[in-house]
Design a protein around this motif. Structure first.
Motif, PDB file in Angstrom:
ATOM      1  N   GLY A  58       0.822  -1.213   0.000  1.00  0.00           N
ATOM      2  CA  GLY A  58       0.000   0.000   0.000  1.00  0.00           C
ATOM      3  C   GLY A  58       0.852   1.258   0.000  1.00  0.00           C
ATOM      4  N   VAL A  59       1.894   1.271   0.834  1.00  0.00           N
ATOM      5  CA  VAL A  59       2.788   2.427   0.891  1.00  0.00           C
ATOM      6  C   VAL A  59       3.551   2.573  -0.417  1.00  0.00           C
ATOM      7  N   ARG A  60       3.970   1.460  -0.993  1.00  0.00           N
ATOM      8  CA  ARG A  60       4.717   1.525  -2.248  1.00  0.00           C
ATOM      9  C   ARG A  60       3.850   2.041  -3.390  1.00  0.00           C
ATOM     10  N   ILE A  61       2.627   1.580  -3.450  1.00  0.00           N
ATOM     11  CA  ILE A  61       1.736   2.042  -4.522  1.00  0.00           C
ATOM     12  C   ILE A  61       1.423   3.527  -4.364  1.00  0.00           C
ATOM     13  N   GLY A  64       4.511   5.530  -5.265  1.00  0.00           N
ATOM     14  CA  GLY A  64       4.727   5.512  -6.709  1.00  0.00           C
ATOM     15  C   GLY A  64       3.788   6.454  -7.444  1.00  0.00           C
ATOM     16  N   CYS A  65       2.532   6.471  -7.022  1.00  0.00           N
ATOM     17  CA  CYS A  65       1.576   7.368  -7.672  1.00  0.00           C
ATOM     18  C   CYS A  65       1.938   8.835  -7.448  1.00  0.00           C
ATOM     19  N   ALA A  69       3.075  11.552 -10.288  1.00  0.00           N
ATOM     20  CA  ALA A  69       2.366  12.826 -10.465  1.00  0.00           C
ATOM     21  C   ALA A  69       3.323  14.009 -10.393  1.00  0.00           C
ATOM     22  N   ILE A  70       4.313  13.927  -9.493  1.00  0.00           N
ATOM     23  CA  ILE A  70       5.286  15.025  -9.380  1.00  0.00           C
ATOM     24  C   ILE A  70       6.130  15.123 -10.646  1.00  0.00           C
ATOM     25  N   LEU A  71       6.603  13.989 -11.139  1.00  0.00           N
ATOM     26  CA  LEU A  71       7.433  14.014 -12.343  1.00  0.00           C
ATOM     27  C   LEU A  71       6.646  14.515 -13.552  1.00  0.00           C
ATOM     28  N   ILE A  72       5.397  14.080 -13.661  1.00  0.00           N
ATOM     29  CA  ILE A  72       4.562  14.571 -14.767  1.00  0.00           C
ATOM     30  C   ILE A  72       4.344  16.071 -14.653  1.00  0.00           C
ATOM     31  N   PHE A 113      11.478  11.780   0.722  1.00  0.00           N
ATOM     32  CA  PHE A 113      10.505  11.409   1.754  1.00  0.00           C
ATOM     33  C   PHE A 113       9.689  10.200   1.314  1.00  0.00           C
ATOM     34  N   LEU A 114       9.253  10.190   0.058  1.00  0.00           N
ATOM     35  CA  LEU A 114       8.416   9.096  -0.423  1.00  0.00           C
ATOM     36  C   LEU A 114       9.219   7.814  -0.599  1.00  0.00           C
TER      37      LEU A 114
END
Length: 282
Positions: A58-61, A64-65, A69-72, A113-114
């Protein structure tokens, strides 16, 4: 290849056997309740250690999302930025560079952090569980704190004061009580090691090492008390009670003609451990 990892089932079973031994020897002592609490913690540690070593999907998903979103967003922002053909004034250029640098720092801190979120969550759980064991170690130390072996060597009641702890054990019982405390301290260190068996985090490993150093130091103090306890001369009531306790624990018939003079200091050991040492000697 042999598996050198700790077995949670073996540790739980060892704590359970120790709880039973304490309860059979000292059914009304508070040490039995402390060992019962250690058993509950050991059973929980078996499940917690597996959960800590398991990947947190759950934390990994979620991470990742958010990272995607930040990179996009960064790519879209760069596409929207248009560089003018005319020269940029130095003051405006400095402002643009400063804003871009702040944005990169903020994005980098967010990504860091992520990326470390899963490790920090597992670390928090492990440190919390280790702190729980540390509190139990201090409780065990409080139970043996007033068990003074020197009072066994000086039986004159005139040495006592009104606030002196009441002497409710003979030398054999005090030896077993201190030995049980030492075993519980050692098992606290073994239970703590379960949390880092599948979680190789430097801070968690350091916390486990600190706890083991604490239990080793307190166990050393207990063994000093046991050595003092064995340094004095034996008394007839100690010899008789040791022999009687050995007959009750072993469940074997004692020889009717054996006298108290034949009882050696080695009989101060727990009978349930005596058979194991004899088999090893053979």
């Amino acid at each position: 290849m042999p598996n050198h990892q700790l077995s949670p089932k073996d540790i739980v079973e060892t704590v359970r056997v120790l709880r039973n031994r304490i309860n059979e020897r000292f059914p009304d002592a508070g040490l039995t309740k402390v060992c019962e609490e250690l058993l509950k913690i050991a059973e929980q540690a078996s499940e917690r250690s597996i959960a800590i070593g398991r990947p947190m999907l759950g934390v990994r998903i979620l991470s990742g999302c958010v990272i995607a979103a930040i990179l996009i967003g960064v790519l879209v922002m760069f596409n929207l930025v248009k560089i003018p053909n005319q020269p940029i004034p130095a003051s405006e250029f400095i402002q643009v560079v400063d804003a871009a640098f702040n944005a990169l720092v903020l994005v980098g801190a967010t990504l860091l952090f992520l990326f470390t979120l899963e490790v920090r969550v597992k670390r928090s759980r492990a440190l919390k569980a280790i702190h729980e064991l540390r509190s139990l170690v201090h409780i065990i130390d409080m139970h043996q704190l007033t068990k003074d072996p020197e009072r066994m060597l000086w039986r004159d009641a005139s040495f006592n004061t009104k606030s002196s702890p009441k002497r409710t054990m003979n030398r054999f019982q005090l030896n077993r009580y201190l030995d049980y405390c030492s075993e519980m301290l050692a098992l606290c260190g073994k239970v703590a090691a379960l949390y880092v068996a599948n979680f190789h985090d430097s801070q968690a490993v350091a916390a486990v090492n600190d706890l083991e150093n604490l239990t080793t130091g307190q166990g050393g103090k207990i063994w000093q008390k046991i050595m003092i306890l064995h340094s004095g001369p034996e008394h007839n009531d100690d010899v008789q009670q040791v022999a009687h306790a050995s007959r009750l624990s072993d469940g074997e018939q004692s020889e009717a003609n054996s006298s108290s003079e034949n009882v050696s200091p080695s009989t101060l050991r727990d009978p349930d451990e005596k058979s194991a040492s004899d088999s090893t000697t053979k």
